[in-house]
Structure formats: C-alpha cells, structure tokens
Design a protein around this motif. Structure first.
Motif, PDB file in Angstrom:
ATOM      1  N   ASN A  66       0.814  -1.210   0.000  1.00 46.15           N
ATOM      2  CA  ASN A  66       0.000   0.000   0.000  1.00 46.15           C
ATOM      3  C   ASN A  66       0.853   1.268   0.000  1.00 46.15           C
ATOM      4  OD1 ASN A  66      -2.454  -1.397  -0.025  1.00 46.15           O
ATOM      5  ND2 ASN A  66      -2.368  -1.681   2.192  1.00 46.15           N
ATOM      6  N   ALA A  67       2.012   1.200   0.621  1.00 43.00           N
ATOM      7  CA  ALA A  67       2.885   2.376   0.664  1.00 43.00           C
ATOM      8  C   ALA A  67       3.359   2.754  -0.736  1.00 43.00           C
ATOM      9  CB  ALA A  67       4.073   2.109   1.575  1.00 43.00           C
ATOM     10  N   ARG A  68       3.476   1.768  -1.599  1.00 48.41           N
ATOM     11  CA  ARG A  68       3.942   2.020  -2.965  1.00 48.41           C
ATOM     12  C   ARG A  68       2.811   1.977  -3.978  1.00 48.41           C
ATOM     13  NH1 ARG A  68       9.673  -1.340  -3.424  1.00 48.41           N
ATOM     14  NH2 ARG A  68      10.658  -0.412  -1.593  1.00 48.41           N
ATOM     15  N   ASN A  69       1.563   1.834  -3.503  1.00 47.11           N
ATOM     16  CA  ASN A  69       0.405   1.749  -4.407  1.00 47.11           C
ATOM     17  C   ASN A  69       0.641   0.702  -5.484  1.00 47.11           C
ATOM     18  OD1 ASN A  69      -1.202   3.701  -3.173  1.00 47.11           O
ATOM     19  ND2 ASN A  69      -0.148   5.350  -4.239  1.00 47.11           N
ATOM     20  N   THR A  70       1.126  -0.443  -5.073  1.00 47.45           N
ATOM     21  CA  THR A  70       1.490  -1.489  -6.016  1.00 47.45           C
ATOM     22  C   THR A  70       0.842  -2.805  -5.620  1.00 47.45           C
ATOM     23  OG1 THR A  70       3.593  -0.409  -6.496  1.00 47.45           O
ATOM     24  CG2 THR A  70       3.413  -2.731  -7.068  1.00 47.45           C
ATOM     25  N   VAL A  71       0.386  -3.524  -6.627  1.00 46.75           N
ATOM     26  CA  VAL A  71      -0.160  -4.859  -6.441  1.00 46.75           C
ATOM     27  C   VAL A  71       0.707  -5.842  -7.213  1.00 46.75           C
ATOM     28  CG1 VAL A  71      -2.131  -6.350  -6.908  1.00 46.75           C
ATOM     29  CG2 VAL A  71      -2.498  -4.043  -6.075  1.00 46.75           C
ATOM     30  N   TYR A  72       0.925  -6.987  -6.624  1.00 44.92           N
ATOM     31  CA  TYR A  72       1.779  -8.007  -7.235  1.00 44.92           C
ATOM     32  C   TYR A  72       0.983  -9.272  -7.508  1.00 44.92           C
ATOM     33  CZ  TYR A  72       5.293  -4.955  -5.140  1.00 44.92           C
ATOM     34  OH  TYR A  72       6.045  -3.865  -4.771  1.00 44.92           O
ATOM     35  N   LEU A  73       1.468 -10.025  -8.477  1.00 46.95           N
ATOM     36  CA  LEU A  73       0.952 -11.370  -8.716  1.00 46.95           C
ATOM     37  C   LEU A  73       2.148 -12.293  -8.807  1.00 46.95           C
ATOM     38  CD1 LEU A  73      -1.645 -13.043  -9.189  1.00 46.95           C
ATOM     39  CD2 LEU A  73      -1.154 -12.859 -11.643  1.00 46.95           C
ATOM     40  N   GLN A  74       2.342 -13.088  -7.781  1.00 44.02           N
ATOM     41  CA  GLN A  74       3.394 -14.088  -7.785  1.00 44.02           C
ATOM     42  C   GLN A  74       2.852 -15.340  -8.435  1.00 44.02           C
ATOM     43  OE1 GLN A  74       6.699 -13.922  -6.687  1.00 44.02           O
ATOM     44  NE2 GLN A  74       6.853 -15.934  -7.653  1.00 44.02           N
ATOM     45  N   MET A  75       3.489 -15.769  -9.504  1.00 46.25           N
ATOM     46  CA  MET A  75       3.017 -16.927 -10.267  1.00 46.25           C
ATOM     47  C   MET A  75       4.066 -18.024 -10.182  1.00 46.25           C
ATOM     48  SD  MET A  75       1.382 -14.983 -13.587  1.00 46.25           S
ATOM     49  CE  MET A  75       2.980 -14.510 -14.234  1.00 46.25           C
ATOM     50  N   ASN A  76       3.715 -19.111  -9.552  1.00 47.23           N
ATOM     51  CA  ASN A  76       4.602 -20.264  -9.414  1.00 47.23           C
ATOM     52  C   ASN A  76       4.042 -21.454 -10.175  1.00 47.23           C
ATOM     53  OD1 ASN A  76       6.225 -18.754  -7.625  1.00 47.23           O
ATOM     54  ND2 ASN A  76       5.027 -19.428  -5.850  1.00 47.23           N
ATOM     55  N   SER A  77       4.885 -22.434 -10.400  1.00 48.76           N
ATOM     56  CA  SER A  77       4.481 -23.662 -11.096  1.00 48.76           C
ATOM     57  C   SER A  77       3.736 -23.331 -12.378  1.00 48.76           C
ATOM     58  CB  SER A  77       3.604 -24.517 -10.175  1.00 48.76           C
ATOM     59  OG  SER A  77       4.285 -24.843  -8.988  1.00 48.76           O
ATOM     60  N   LEU A  78       4.306 -22.461 -13.145  1.00 50.13           N
ATOM     61  CA  LEU A  78       3.640 -21.999 -14.356  1.00 50.13           C
ATOM     62  C   LEU A  78       3.480 -23.129 -15.363  1.00 50.13           C
ATOM     63  CD1 LEU A  78       5.284 -18.507 -14.612  1.00 50.13           C
ATOM     64  CD2 LEU A  78       2.830 -18.929 -14.636  1.00 50.13           C
ATOM     65  N   LYS A  79       2.372 -23.042 -16.098  1.00 55.55           N
ATOM     66  CA  LYS A  79       2.041 -24.039 -17.110  1.00 55.55           C
ATOM     67  C   LYS A  79       1.913 -23.343 -18.463  1.00 55.55           C
ATOM     68  CE  LYS A  79      -0.832 -26.479 -13.714  1.00 55.55           C
ATOM     69  NZ  LYS A  79      -2.198 -27.003 -13.417  1.00 55.55           N
ATOM     70  N   PRO A  80       2.078 -24.087 -19.549  1.00 55.15           N
ATOM     71  CA  PRO A  80       1.911 -23.467 -20.870  1.00 55.15           C
ATOM     72  C   PRO A  80       0.543 -22.783 -21.027  1.00 55.15           C
ATOM     73  CG  PRO A  80       2.986 -25.568 -21.109  1.00 55.15           C
ATOM     74  CD  PRO A  80       2.585 -25.460 -19.659  1.00 55.15           C
ATOM     75  N   GLU A  81      -0.483 -23.321 -20.381  1.00 46.50           N
ATOM     76  CA  GLU A  81      -1.817 -22.708 -20.501  1.00 46.50           C
ATOM     77  C   GLU A  81      -1.938 -21.399 -19.740  1.00 46.50           C
ATOM     78  OE1 GLU A  81      -1.083 -25.880 -19.637  1.00 46.50           O
ATOM     79  OE2 GLU A  81      -2.473 -26.617 -18.071  1.00 46.50           O
ATOM     80  N   ASP A  82      -0.916 -21.020 -18.997  1.00 50.59           N
ATOM     81  CA  ASP A  82      -0.898 -19.709 -18.353  1.00 50.59           C
ATOM     82  C   ASP A  82      -0.417 -18.611 -19.298  1.00 50.59           C
ATOM     83  OD1 ASP A  82       0.315 -21.341 -15.406  1.00 50.59           O
ATOM     84  OD2 ASP A  82      -1.733 -20.606 -15.751  1.00 50.59           O
TER      85      ASP A  82
END
Length: 128
Positions: free
Chosen positions: A74-90
């Motif tokens: 919130n201090a940086r007004n930033t949202v993250y999406l950590q994506m693990n175990s990625l698949k080709p359909e991602d």
C-alpha cells in the motif's frame, strides 16, 4: 482518474515462476479492489485474482489456486501477482485492473464488467 502500469512479464519454462507488478497512480481514493486478468487471442478476458486494498477479501480463479498469490504494497500503491508452477496454458497477456465496487459486485469479483480502470498489459509466455 487512475493510471495502472504493469511490469514483470516475460518468457519462462513450465514449472518456473514470475512476479508481475502493477503500479497505480492518480486518484487513489477511487480504488477498492485491484486484480489481475488475462487474455489470449480469440478468447475473452478472464479473471485471475483480485484483492481488496488494505486487506480483506481475496479471490482466485480455480485454475490458479495454490499456484498464484496476489499481494499489495500500500505504501507504494502497487499490487503483485506471484506466479509459481507456471504451465503453458498460463501463457497470455496479463492486465491489471481497479474496481470501485466496494465489494458490491454486479457480476462478480473476477468479472471484467465490475472493473473501472485497466492497464496496458504485460505478456507472459510459458514454454513446455
């Protein structure tokens, strides 16, 4: 107005990880939820994950539960999406979005129709 800028996309092999970032600027008071959506050519944009700013409710698409995690700074007004175990359909263009819904959804927390502001997208490619 709210401006959203995504970063962090790229190419990775299946099983790998990426972290997407979305920096928000503008009138911060109009944002209740920030989330991530994705789209591939010829398909509709689909919701991936969203969360209420400042903590609270978080929603994930079934296809990413247990693999993706949405978080905020919130201090940086930033949202993250950590994506693990990625698949080709991602593989897709990933978009950040902001909603003023306040949790009163017309269509649902992962519906594009309930979001008011959109970023330009960042591309994610997962190879087999």
């Amino acid at each position: 107005q709210v401006q959203l800028v995504e970063s962090g996309g790229g190419s990775v092999q299946a099983g790998g990880s990426l972290r997407l970032s979305c920096a928000a600027s503008g009138t911060t008071a109009v944002r209740d939820y920030m989330g991530w959506f994705r789209q591939t050519p010829g398909k509709e944009r689909e919701g991936v994950a969203t969360s209420r700013l400042g903590g609270g409710a978080t929603y994930y698409a079934d296809s990413v539960k247990g693999r993706f995690t949405i978080s905020q700074d919130n201090a940086r007004n930033t949202v993250y999406l950590q994506m693990n175990s990625l698949k080709p359909e991602d593989t897709a263009m990933y978009y950040c979005a902001a909603s003023n819904s306040g949790g009163a959804w017309y269509f649902g927390p992962l519906s594009t129709n309930d979001y008011d502001y959109w970023g330009q997208g960042t591309e994610v490619t997962v190879s087999a």
